[in-house]
Design a protein around this motif. Structure first.
Motif, PDB file in Angstrom:
ATOM      1  N   VAL A 312       1.010  -1.323  -0.118  1.00  0.00           N
ATOM      2  CA  VAL A 312       0.099   0.050   0.046  1.00  0.00           C
ATOM      3  C   VAL A 312       0.738   1.247   0.061  1.00  0.00           C
ATOM      4  O   VAL A 312       1.956   1.442   0.992  1.00  0.00           O
ATOM      5  CB  VAL A 312      -1.057   0.088   1.215  1.00  0.00           C
ATOM      6  N   LEU A 313       0.672   2.161  -1.101  1.00  0.00           N
ATOM      7  CA  LEU A 313       1.169   3.237  -1.087  1.00  0.00           C
ATOM      8  C   LEU A 313       0.503   4.283  -0.404  1.00  0.00           C
ATOM      9  O   LEU A 313      -0.612   4.636  -1.100  1.00  0.00           O
ATOM     10  CB  LEU A 313       1.481   3.725  -2.582  1.00  0.00           C
ATOM     11  N   LYS A 314       0.602   5.023   0.572  1.00  0.00           N
ATOM     12  CA  LYS A 314      -0.164   5.972   1.313  1.00  0.00           C
ATOM     13  C   LYS A 314       0.062   7.260   0.860  1.00  0.00           C
ATOM     14  O   LYS A 314       1.292   7.706   1.177  1.00  0.00           O
ATOM     15  CB  LYS A 314       0.019   5.757   2.863  1.00  0.00           C
ATOM     16  N   LEU A 315      -0.808   8.183   0.498  1.00  0.00           N
ATOM     17  CA  LEU A 315      -0.617   9.456   0.216  1.00  0.00           C
ATOM     18  C   LEU A 315      -1.301  10.396   0.829  1.00  0.00           C
ATOM     19  O   LEU A 315      -2.549  10.557   0.945  1.00  0.00           O
ATOM     20  CB  LEU A 315      -0.896   9.784  -1.442  1.00  0.00           C
ATOM     21  N   ASP A 316      -0.663  11.158   1.955  1.00  0.00           N
ATOM     22  CA  ASP A 316      -1.319  12.035   2.751  1.00  0.00           C
ATOM     23  C   ASP A 316      -2.204  11.348   3.331  1.00  0.00           C
ATOM     24  O   ASP A 316      -2.110  10.230   3.863  1.00  0.00           O
ATOM     25  CB  ASP A 316      -1.618  13.569   2.257  1.00  0.00           C
ATOM     26  N   ILE A 323      -0.436  -1.522  -5.021  1.00  0.00           N
ATOM     27  CA  ILE A 323       0.299  -1.928  -5.924  1.00  0.00           C
ATOM     28  C   ILE A 323       0.674  -3.335  -6.024  1.00  0.00           C
ATOM     29  O   ILE A 323       1.108  -4.036  -5.057  1.00  0.00           O
ATOM     30  CB  ILE A 323       1.624  -1.394  -6.001  1.00  0.00           C
ATOM     31  N   HIS A 324      -0.018  -4.169  -6.807  1.00  0.00           N
ATOM     32  CA  HIS A 324       0.214  -5.790  -6.790  1.00  0.00           C
ATOM     33  C   HIS A 324       0.765  -6.076  -7.947  1.00  0.00           C
ATOM     34  O   HIS A 324       1.432  -7.450  -8.125  1.00  0.00           O
ATOM     35  CB  HIS A 324      -1.281  -6.175  -6.787  1.00  0.00           C
ATOM     36  N   GLY A 325       1.077  -5.408  -9.217  1.00  0.00           N
ATOM     37  CA  GLY A 325       2.023  -5.962 -10.222  1.00  0.00           C
ATOM     38  C   GLY A 325       2.723  -4.906 -10.845  1.00  0.00           C
ATOM     39  O   GLY A 325       3.741  -4.627 -10.097  1.00  0.00           O
ATOM     40  N   ASN A 326       2.861  -4.654 -12.162  1.00  0.00           N
ATOM     41  CA  ASN A 326       3.950  -3.929 -12.786  1.00  0.00           C
ATOM     42  C   ASN A 326       3.966  -2.338 -12.589  1.00  0.00           C
ATOM     43  O   ASN A 326       3.068  -1.759 -12.719  1.00  0.00           O
ATOM     44  CB  ASN A 326       3.588  -3.925 -14.292  1.00  0.00           C
ATOM     45  N   LYS A 327       5.014  -2.266 -11.688  1.00  0.00           N
ATOM     46  CA  LYS A 327       5.444  -0.939 -11.253  1.00  0.00           C
ATOM     47  C   LYS A 327       5.555   0.141 -12.546  1.00  0.00           C
ATOM     48  O   LYS A 327       5.680   1.403 -12.141  1.00  0.00           O
ATOM     49  CB  LYS A 327       6.622  -0.804 -10.346  1.00  0.00           C
ATOM     50  N   GLU A 328       5.899  -0.271 -13.637  1.00  0.00           N
ATOM     51  CA  GLU A 328       5.767   0.374 -14.826  1.00  0.00           C
ATOM     52  C   GLU A 328       4.629   1.243 -15.213  1.00  0.00           C
ATOM     53  O   GLU A 328       4.611   2.291 -15.947  1.00  0.00           O
ATOM     54  CB  GLU A 328       6.269  -0.396 -15.954  1.00  0.00           C
ATOM     55  N   LEU A 329       3.451   0.934 -14.601  1.00  0.00           N
ATOM     56  CA  LEU A 329       2.100   1.469 -14.870  1.00  0.00           C
ATOM     57  C   LEU A 329       1.989   2.472 -14.085  1.00  0.00           C
ATOM     58  O   LEU A 329       0.640   3.133 -13.903  1.00  0.00           O
ATOM     59  CB  LEU A 329       1.182   0.261 -14.967  1.00  0.00           C
ATOM     60  N   ILE A 330       2.787   2.850 -13.298  1.00  0.00           N
ATOM     61  CA  ILE A 330       2.422   3.792 -12.268  1.00  0.00           C
ATOM     62  C   ILE A 330       3.818   4.785 -12.333  1.00  0.00           C
ATOM     63  O   ILE A 330       4.799   4.549 -12.343  1.00  0.00           O
ATOM     64  CB  ILE A 330       2.372   3.463 -10.655  1.00  0.00           C
ATOM     65  N   GLU A 331       3.522   6.104 -12.580  1.00  0.00           N
ATOM     66  CA  GLU A 331       4.701   7.159 -12.754  1.00  0.00           C
ATOM     67  C   GLU A 331       4.523   8.353 -11.522  1.00  0.00           C
ATOM     68  O   GLU A 331       3.284   8.785 -11.242  1.00  0.00           O
ATOM     69  CB  GLU A 331       4.583   7.997 -14.437  1.00  0.00           C
ATOM     70  N   LYS A 332       5.459   8.810 -11.099  1.00  0.00           N
ATOM     71  CA  LYS A 332       5.520   9.890 -10.212  1.00  0.00           C
ATOM     72  C   LYS A 332       6.097  11.312 -10.675  1.00  0.00           C
ATOM     73  O   LYS A 332       6.903  11.291 -11.499  1.00  0.00           O
ATOM     74  CB  LYS A 332       6.491   9.460  -9.050  1.00  0.00           C
ATOM     75  N   GLY A 333       5.485  12.421 -10.367  1.00  0.00           N
ATOM     76  CA  GLY A 333       5.838  13.501 -11.108  1.00  0.00           C
ATOM     77  C   GLY A 333       5.585  14.617 -10.030  1.00  0.00           C
ATOM     78  O   GLY A 333       5.278  14.447  -8.830  1.00  0.00           O
ATOM     79  N   PHE A 334       6.076  15.930 -10.263  1.00  0.00           N
ATOM     80  CA  PHE A 334       5.643  16.904  -9.487  1.00  0.00           C
ATOM     81  C   PHE A 334       5.065  18.263 -10.354  1.00  0.00           C
ATOM     82  O   PHE A 334       5.217  18.828 -11.330  1.00  0.00           O
ATOM     83  CB  PHE A 334       6.987  17.763  -8.867  1.00  0.00           C
ATOM     84  N   MET A 340       2.913  20.494  -5.804  1.00  0.00           N
ATOM     85  CA  MET A 340       2.391  19.063  -4.888  1.00  0.00           C
ATOM     86  C   MET A 340       2.911  17.653  -5.930  1.00  0.00           C
ATOM     87  O   MET A 340       3.180  18.018  -7.169  1.00  0.00           O
ATOM     88  CB  MET A 340       1.122  18.723  -4.791  1.00  0.00           C
ATOM     89  N   ASN A 341       3.372  16.736  -5.166  1.00  0.00           N
ATOM     90  CA  ASN A 341       3.628  15.513  -6.180  1.00  0.00           C
ATOM     91  C   ASN A 341       2.243  14.922  -6.437  1.00  0.00           C
ATOM     92  O   ASN A 341       1.379  15.118  -6.241  1.00  0.00           O
ATOM     93  CB  ASN A 341       4.462  14.599  -4.978  1.00  0.00           C
ATOM     94  N   TYR A 342       2.724  14.101  -7.376  1.00  0.00           N
ATOM     95  CA  TYR A 342       1.524  13.435  -8.061  1.00  0.00           C
ATOM     96  C   TYR A 342       2.039  12.074  -8.723  1.00  0.00           C
ATOM     97  O   TYR A 342       3.070  11.389  -8.654  1.00  0.00           O
ATOM     98  CB  TYR A 342       0.733  14.044  -9.134  1.00  0.00           C
ATOM     99  N   TYR A 343       0.742  11.012  -8.708  1.00  0.00           N
ATOM    100  CA  TYR A 343       1.128   9.701  -9.358  1.00  0.00           C
ATOM    101  C   TYR A 343       0.295   9.513 -10.504  1.00  0.00           C
ATOM    102  O   TYR A 343      -1.227   9.900 -10.257  1.00  0.00           O
ATOM    103  CB  TYR A 343       0.828   8.623  -8.410  1.00  0.00           C
ATOM    104  N   LYS A 344       0.615   9.016 -11.644  1.00  0.00           N
ATOM    105  CA  LYS A 344      -0.177   8.786 -12.867  1.00  0.00           C
ATOM    106  C   LYS A 344       0.015   7.262 -13.145  1.00  0.00           C
ATOM    107  O   LYS A 344       0.906   6.563 -12.963  1.00  0.00           O
ATOM    108  CB  LYS A 344       0.591   9.397 -14.044  1.00  0.00           C
ATOM    109  N   VAL A 345      -1.516   6.739 -13.046  1.00  0.00           N
ATOM    110  CA  VAL A 345      -1.598   5.331 -13.054  1.00  0.00           C
ATOM    111  C   VAL A 345      -2.236   5.035 -14.215  1.00  0.00           C
ATOM    112  O   VAL A 345      -3.175   5.626 -14.599  1.00  0.00           O
ATOM    113  CB  VAL A 345      -2.685   4.986 -11.813  1.00  0.00           C
TER     114      VAL A 345
END
Length: 351
Positions: A312-316, A323-334, A340-345
């Protein structure tokens, strides 16, 4: 695995142990308990043995001087197994010894039950076992009973819940030369004073079998990823979760653990691999436990460890991303506009 459906309770002695530092004393019974009630033996078996059927860890007696005879409970157990006629006398000695090691001021007093069982099964083998159990927690129960044309209610204080064994140890009459096979229950092991049961009273070390090798390796790797990696590398929480998921996938899909294969498939980075091997080596030295580089994987240990492997990735306080599978399907940015930080799924469809 431990199974008790064939077990027979043949002897039982009950004593009481107080806390020496609280000026409490021990009380020894003069003779074993005589049970004439037909229902009581079944209830006692449930109270004493039920919790052990979910235990997988097997321990052995040890002594720091490498002489098992210097371990008091090993000596008492051997005495009972070789001479059952001394059962009650030995139960009194066990009680006195527990009293002597109850040296923390917060240790609770309670009843001590010493029991002898025949035909109890451990790892597919029927054998005898010596049981040592302690009840520390008492509860109040309501009792409803019919009276005249209605019902009456009363209560019983200082009663014992047979579903909640506080402390227990089953010593199986197997592999005496290696320190016997022992299973332990300690429901109060979260507090510092509770270690007296396993460490001071019984003096146990965990058996280094495939269950514990699997459990220890998964536990070491989890601590390595969650605590050690940050010291050596700059790594995101999503990457940490990915490393944990890949390790659990490896253990679930393979029958045998191989250190080199695991390191290359799961970690895949030479510096990371070296760091993990050094971390594992430090653990082995600290706890005097050697974990081989190759062993059979225990499904039961994997199942138990999977419950504490967090994905589990906790955001605030707004979002949790599992996250159970391919981490390439999630991107982190600012986001500069929001600071603020963000994740793109990325996904194909909602389910």
């Amino acid at each position: 695995m431990i199974f008790s459906f064939e077990a027979e309770l043949t002897q039982l002695s009950v004593h009481r142990v107080g806390n020496k530092l609280q000026d409490e004393f021990y009380v020894l019974s003069d003779s074993p308990l005589q049970i004439s009630d037909e229902i009581l033996p079944g209830l006692l078996k449930q109270y004493f043995l039920q919790a052990f059927e979910k235990q997988n860890e097997i321990y052995r007696f040890f002594h720091s001087a490498d002489d098992l005879e210097l371990n008091e409970i090993y000596h008492f157990a051997s005495d009972v197994f070789s001479n059952p006629a001394r059962f009650h006398e030995t139960s009194q000695q066990i009680t006195k010894y527990l009293y002597d090691v109850s040296s923390h001021p917060k240790i609770k007093g309670g009843e001590l039950y010493i029991a002898y069982f025949k035909n109890i099964q451990i790892e597919g083998e029927l054998t005898d076992a010596l049981g040592i159990f302690k009840s520390e927690t008492k509860e109040t129960y309501l009792k409803i009973y019919p009276e005249n044309e209605g019902f009456q209610i009363s209560y019983e204080q200082e009663a014992i819940n047979i579903q909640k064994l506080d402390k227990g140890a089953l010593i199986f009459n197997i592999e005496k030369e290696e320190g016997y096979k022992i299973s332990v229950i300690d429901q109060t092991n979260r507090s510092s004073e509770a270690v007296y049961w396993k460490d001071d009273f019984l003096k146990l070390k965990i058996r280094n079998d495939q269950y514990n090798q699997t459990q220890n390796t998964l536990s070491i790797y989890k601590n390595f990823v969650t605590k050690k990696l940050d010291e050596d590398f700059e790594i995101s929480k999503a990457d940490k979760i990915d490393l944990l998921n890949r390790s659990m996938k490896y253990f679930k899909e393979n029958e045998t653990f191989d250190m080199n294969e695991f390191s290359n498939e799961v970690i895949g980075n030479e510096q990371g691999i070296e760091s993990f091997k050094n971390f594992k080596s430090s653990y082995e030295k600290e706890f005097d436990t050697e974990i081989p580089d190759s062993f059979q994987i225990s499904e039961a240990a994997v199942k138990k460890q999977s419950r504490v492997y967090k994905s589990v990735l906790k955001l605030d306080k707004n979002f949790h991303i599992y996250i159970h599978g391919n981490k390439e399907l999630i991107e982190k940015g600012f986001d500069d506009n929001r600071s603020m930080n963000y994740y793109k799924v990325f996904f194909k469809e909602e389910q």
